[in-house]
Design a protein around this motif. Structure first.
Motif, short mmCIF file in Angstrom:
data_model
loop_
_atom_site.label_atom_id
_atom_site.label_comp_id
_atom_site.label_asym_id
_atom_site.label_seq_id
_atom_site.Cartn_x
_atom_site.Cartn_y
_atom_site.Cartn_z
N CYS A 147 6.44 2.82 -17.09
CA CYS A 147 5.27 1.99 -17.38
C CYS A 147 5.69 0.61 -17.87
O CYS A 147 6.56 0.48 -18.72
CB CYS A 147 4.42 2.70 -18.44
N CYS A 172 -1.62 5.62 -21.84
CA CYS A 172 -0.60 4.68 -22.30
C CYS A 172 -0.77 4.37 -23.80
O CYS A 172 -1.78 3.80 -24.20
CB CYS A 172 -0.65 3.39 -21.49
N PRO A 173 0.22 4.74 -24.64
CA PRO A 173 0.06 4.53 -26.09
C PRO A 173 -0.05 3.05 -26.47
O PRO A 173 -0.70 2.73 -27.47
CB PRO A 173 1.33 5.14 -26.69
N HIS A 207 -1.87 7.62 -16.22
CA HIS A 207 -1.24 7.03 -17.40
C HIS A 207 -1.97 5.73 -17.80
O HIS A 207 -2.23 5.49 -18.97
CB HIS A 207 0.24 6.76 -17.13
N MET A 239 4.15 -1.32 -19.75
CA MET A 239 3.77 -1.59 -21.13
C MET A 239 4.59 -0.78 -22.13
O MET A 239 5.25 -1.33 -22.99
CB MET A 239 2.28 -1.29 -21.35
N CYS A 240 4.54 0.55 -22.03
CA CYS A 240 5.19 1.38 -23.06
C CYS A 240 6.62 1.76 -22.70
O CYS A 240 7.38 2.17 -23.57
CB CYS A 240 4.37 2.63 -23.34
ZN LIG Z 1 2.46 3.09 -20.78
#
Ligand SMILES: [Zn+2]
Length: 343
Positions: A150, A167-168, A162, A152-153
């Motif tokens: 991912c 997605c955290p 996700h 982002m994370c």
């Molecule tokens: Zn993520």
């Protein structure tokens, strides 16, 4: 439809020709209609057997009916067969399978009501069909040689599930905003029904008040409940406390992945069991009920939703549909925004 961004190039084609109440797009398929007409007309000519029709049947190899030929043409697929074909696909088939775990009529009401723009509807269908160009899609389906973590994370594969609810990194911003919009619709319905507020605001401008209290009612939004014993889950989204009937409701809202609809619903109920017992004892109540309000990130609605809301006399279809619409619009917004983020 593709040119006008109403149908994604790689989205399911058979889905276009399924009724909207079954999760399809409700288009008529000209080829299938044509086949039906051929079969019906052939039947008419063959069964009538008047002298003129008999002669026509003997010589016709020129019209589309081809009456001289005794082999019956293939039938157009039935709705059931089309649905099975859709469900049988490895990627496109995930959504129709998940649809069976939700409330069929309510889960597809965003399609039957036709209240979204064609482009948004097409985009949500592409999300449900799993054909959005995520990194995992590029790696596993398009076979590109890329790292699919991912953007982002960086912890999990970047699948569409996700992005829409796993997605955290965006949990406390994007998912929270989506969650609070749904909560606001429900909260506002409760306070207007109880006549704690006179007029209704548009849901996207509604401001949630943490505490609203009268002689008969208490309505809490996102408040930590203090108890003598330490309880892990002590902050339900909404607490509705009926002072006269000595009864309370804990309402929690979630928008999980399609696959986790039933699991999340059960988890929410058990999560607040301890708190409900404590609350009941503190306020000497007759009853505390936990209500789980689950709409998945792609709009599937729990089979139990109407039953849950009927307990607080809010078995209100327009409200459920507005919550679903808000979730769908927010999920589309989140996915668009996410895909525009460069690493
Ligand atoms: Zn993520």
């Amino acid at each position: 439809m593709t040119a006008n961004r109403i149908h994604h190039t790689n989205a399911s084609v058979i889905r276009l020709y399924l009724p909207r109440r079954s999760g399809g797009r409700g288009l008529l398929n000209l080829e299938h209609l044509w086949k039906k007409q051929i079969i019906n007309l052939r039947k008419y000519f063959k069964e009538k057997q008047t002298p003129l029709l008999k002669v026509i049947c003997e010589i016709d190899s020129y019209s589309p009916l081809k009456l001289k030929n005794n082999d019956e043409p293939t039938q157009a697929p039935t709705i059931r067969e089309k649905r099975e074909e859709w469900q049988g696909k490895a990627l496109h088939g995930k959504y129709p399978k998940a649809l069976d775990s939700g409330h069929q009529t309510e889960s597809t009401s965003w399609l039957t009501s036709g209240s979204l723009y064609g482009e948004t509807e097409g985009f949500m269908c592409a999300i449900q069909d799993g054909v959005i160009s995520t990194k995992n899609y590029k790696k596993c389906i398009l076979k590109e040689d890329i790292d699919d973590h991912c953007r982002m994370c960086k912890t999990a594969p970047e699948t569409i599930q996700h992005i829409t609810s796993g997605c955290p990194t965006i949990a406390h911003t994007e998912y929270l905003k989506r969650h609070n919009l749904t909560a606001g619709i429900l909260h506002q319905k409760i306070v207007t029904k109880l006549k704690l507020q006179e007029s209704e605001d548009p849901y996207y401008t509604y401001v949630l008040q943490p505490v609203i209290e009268t002689d008969s009612w208490k309505v809490y939004w996102d408040i930590t409940i203090r108890t003598d014993k330490t309880v892990a889950a002590n902050r339900p989204d909404i607490v509705l406390h009926d002072k006269q009937r000595k009864e309370a409701f804990f309402i929690d809202i979630a928008h999980p992945n399609d696959n986790n609809l039933e699991k999340t619903e059960r988890e929410k109920i058990t999560k607040y069991f301890e708190l409900s017992q404590e609350y009941k004892a503190i306020y000497k109540l007759n009853k505390v009920t936990v209500l789980s309000n689950i709409i998945t990130s792609t709009g599937l609605i729990s089979k139990n939703m109407e039953t849950y809301f009927s307990k607080i006399h809010l078995d209100n279809k327009p409200m459920i549909r507005l919550m679903q619409k808000s979730v769908i619009l927010e999920t589309c917004r989140i996915v668009r925004k996410f895909l525009n983020i460069q690493e």
